[in-house]
Design an enzyme around this catalytic site. Sequence first.
Site, mmCIF file in Angstrom:
data_model
loop_
_atom_site.group_PDB
_atom_site.id
_atom_site.type_symbol
_atom_site.label_atom_id
_atom_site.label_comp_id
_atom_site.label_asym_id
_atom_site.label_seq_id
_atom_site.Cartn_x
_atom_site.Cartn_y
_atom_site.Cartn_z
ATOM 1 N N ARG A 102 -23.272 5.811 -29.474
ATOM 2 C CA ARG A 102 -22.828 4.416 -29.577
ATOM 3 C C ARG A 102 -22.347 3.884 -28.235
ATOM 4 O O ARG A 102 -21.841 4.630 -27.407
ATOM 5 C CB ARG A 102 -21.630 4.317 -30.526
ATOM 6 C CG ARG A 102 -21.951 4.455 -31.962
ATOM 7 C CD ARG A 102 -20.653 4.472 -32.760
ATOM 8 N NE ARG A 102 -20.265 3.142 -33.185
ATOM 9 C CZ ARG A 102 -20.736 2.550 -34.281
ATOM 10 N NH1 ARG A 102 -21.606 3.170 -35.043
ATOM 11 N NH2 ARG A 102 -20.326 1.352 -34.627
ATOM 12 N N GLU A 150 -26.122 -4.182 -41.640
ATOM 13 C CA GLU A 150 -25.558 -4.594 -42.921
ATOM 14 C C GLU A 150 -24.956 -5.982 -42.709
ATOM 15 O O GLU A 150 -24.170 -6.173 -41.775
ATOM 16 C CB GLU A 150 -24.469 -3.614 -43.368
ATOM 17 C CG GLU A 150 -23.900 -4.033 -44.708
ATOM 18 C CD GLU A 150 -22.810 -3.124 -45.250
ATOM 19 O OE1 GLU A 150 -22.482 -2.110 -44.610
ATOM 20 O OE2 GLU A 150 -22.280 -3.467 -46.325
ATOM 21 N N LYS A 190 -17.238 -3.644 -36.634
ATOM 22 C CA LYS A 190 -17.160 -4.860 -37.438
ATOM 23 C C LYS A 190 -15.865 -4.926 -38.235
ATOM 24 O O LYS A 190 -15.278 -5.987 -38.393
ATOM 25 C CB LYS A 190 -18.355 -4.918 -38.401
ATOM 26 C CG LYS A 190 -19.561 -5.601 -37.802
ATOM 27 C CD LYS A 190 -20.677 -5.710 -38.816
ATOM 28 C CE LYS A 190 -21.350 -4.381 -39.005
ATOM 29 N NZ LYS A 190 -22.530 -4.426 -39.873
HETATM 30 P P1 ATP Z 1 -19.817 -1.149 -37.165
HETATM 31 O O1 ATP Z 1 -19.298 0.247 -37.160
HETATM 32 O O2 ATP Z 1 -19.431 -1.958 -35.994
HETATM 33 O O3 ATP Z 1 -19.553 -1.859 -38.437
HETATM 34 P P2 ATP Z 1 -22.300 -0.366 -38.133
HETATM 35 O O4 ATP Z 1 -22.961 0.799 -37.546
HETATM 36 O O5 ATP Z 1 -21.607 -0.189 -39.412
HETATM 37 O O6 ATP Z 1 -21.373 -0.995 -37.045
HETATM 38 P P3 ATP Z 1 -24.644 -1.685 -38.973
HETATM 39 O O7 ATP Z 1 -24.778 -3.087 -39.413
HETATM 40 O O8 ATP Z 1 -24.825 -0.624 -39.953
HETATM 41 O O9 ATP Z 1 -23.243 -1.580 -38.276
HETATM 42 O O10 ATP Z 1 -25.513 -1.409 -37.669
HETATM 43 C C1 ATP Z 1 -26.873 -1.694 -37.494
HETATM 44 C C2 ATP Z 1 -27.375 -0.780 -36.422
HETATM 45 O O11 ATP Z 1 -26.648 -0.961 -35.205
HETATM 46 C C3 ATP Z 1 -27.217 0.672 -36.801
HETATM 47 O O12 ATP Z 1 -28.430 1.342 -36.573
HETATM 48 C C4 ATP Z 1 -26.128 1.177 -35.897
HETATM 49 O O13 ATP Z 1 -26.331 2.522 -35.595
HETATM 50 C C5 ATP Z 1 -26.259 0.277 -34.679
HETATM 51 N N1 ATP Z 1 -24.981 0.161 -33.989
HETATM 52 C C6 ATP Z 1 -23.811 -0.258 -34.505
HETATM 53 N N2 ATP Z 1 -22.819 -0.179 -33.596
HETATM 54 C C7 ATP Z 1 -23.374 0.292 -32.455
HETATM 55 C C8 ATP Z 1 -22.872 0.596 -31.144
HETATM 56 N N3 ATP Z 1 -21.593 0.428 -30.838
HETATM 57 N N4 ATP Z 1 -23.737 1.058 -30.221
HETATM 58 C C9 ATP Z 1 -25.028 1.214 -30.535
HETATM 59 N N5 ATP Z 1 -25.566 0.949 -31.730
HETATM 60 C C10 ATP Z 1 -24.761 0.497 -32.698
HETATM 61 MG MG MG Z 2 -21.669 0.285 -41.159
#
Ligand code: ATP
Ligand code: MG
Length: 554
Positions: free
Chosen positions: A257, A32, A267
């Site tokens: 994760r 996102e 984020k």
């Molecule tokens: P955050 O919680 O940091 O905002 P998010 O999962 O909301 O991260 P997205 O932009 O939706 O962020 O993530 C894109 C992809 O990266 C998703 O498939 C998510 O599962 C993966 N991802 C995000 N954080 C991690 C992490 N710490 N380890 C592995 N994969 C991750």
């Molecule tokens: Mg997210």
Amino acid sequence: MENNSSNFIKSIIKEDIESGKHKEIITRFPPEPNGYLHIGHAKSIVINFGLADEFNGKTNLRFDDTNPTKEDQEFVDSIKEDVAWLGFEWDGLFYASNYFDEMYERAVLLIKKGKAYVDDLTAEQMREYRGTLTEPGKESPYRDRSIEENLDLFERMKNGEFENGSKVLRAKIDMSSPNLNMRDPVLYRVAHATHHNTGDKWCIYPMYDFAHPLEDAIEGVTHSICTTEFEDHRPLYDWVVAECEMESKPHQYEFGRLNITNTVMSKRKLKQLVEEGYVDGWDDPRMPTISGLRRRGYTPEAIREFVKETGVSKSSGTADSAMLEHFVREDLKLKAPRTMGILRPLKVVITNYPEGQVEMLEAEINPENPEMGVRQIPFSREIYIEQDDFMENPPKKYFRLFPGNEVRLKHAYFIKCEEVIKDENGNVIELRCTYDPETKSGTGFTGRKVKGTLHWVEATQAIQAQFRLYEPLILDAELNEAAQSGEETTFLDHVNKDSLKVIQGFIEPNMKDVKPQDKFQFFRHGYFNVDPKHSTPEKAVFNMIVSLKSSFKL
Ligand code: ATP
Ligand code: MG
């Protein structure tokens, strides 16, 4: 990308190809654009692109841009830059917002099938009606609206007749499902907001849980890989794909994760650090963002190797930040030129060296990689050494400089401390030493041995430089202690206030043309990167990437 280790997702893909279920696999990385990527995302990137590469498949970069108030073109641009910098090439570049028309059509289809309805409950009422893990939810009084009424209201939602929050479109599934995600989840909400891609075309936007599975299905993603917090959403995704009658049916697989000690990996929290001024932007070298790591001096190779080493499993783990440091040292060992820099200068006058004379000494650029050749460094009567390398009253086993002691100057001569000069407050401001011309480095002198070897720079030609030294951003030990004692704190209470030290020192004159992102190993200090934000052609600013020492064992 080479990847010899196996994992459960790889085994599944292998089977799917061998059984003929898929001829070609398609994965995607679906961020996102509401912030910069962090190293947790790098793990997802390495997994998705790595698997597709290994099985000759394709990987799309797709922006999951369904939340216009939080998203921005700045984030889209940074994400593209970071994925490319990490060394990956996407096949398709897509935006969820490109599918808004199709998503709308699919939502209308659900209404027509009696599988979705427009609800007037407020957000708060909806929470109350939702029930809990132990209690079933209650059906909304609007749940049995006729298909005609729902079609009419949904169209009017789209046409902008309703205020934000006044109406939503919900899936009609099961308010007593043990899985809360299945209790009539919201599919569309009203949001009068300008979208970075579609502008003002829409005032209703699909919810993530509705949009995400459709995006995957539209692109024909075969293996939809995400993190375990979405495991409970999988039944809903499967429902959406089936009820919307999507031709392609992606299958979702979840992995744990990545977390790293002494930092935060979300984020939302990183954004807080930026917006509340704890750091100097998303690319602050203390941040675990890709852009921060890049600016600090980490390399794509080091990040990729680190992420691979953390493996792919169902459980999320916390990797030691020392492990990440290990991989950057490994990567830079053969690549980074060696040089000498003085971080906290102390002047040394070599009293028996001829006044006005400067000689050039030869030094290898990288003893572990002789092909890198040699450099020239000047030597004269005045040099700088490190303040730490002198003690007036040393403890036992101190082998560096102290009155009467002799040490080796790297690439140069032995010097002996003869006299200590102090200011009126008693601070040591200069040393007077003598050197022995017989002991010149490289001449094979074996007359006597000394135990200490110091680095130095010649004083008249030395170039001033700034060094920025970093410590971990979040104090885990403190945070854990607070948690254990039941104290209510947030991560912001445990930000390390001493995580950045800025000092002025000197570097060798042959470094006058260094460029942003050039990396060096400063003898006895560690690896440093020329900071792209603060460096100028007149003055180089070095970020400390990592020290030389480590107790970390793989
Ligand atoms: P955050 O919680 O940091 O905002 P998010 O999962 O909301 O991260 P997205 O932009 O939706 O962020 O993530 C894109 C992809 O990266 C998703 O498939 C998510 O599962 C993966 N991802 C995000 N954080 C991690 C992490 N710490 N380890 C592995 N994969 C991750
Ligand atoms: Mg997210």
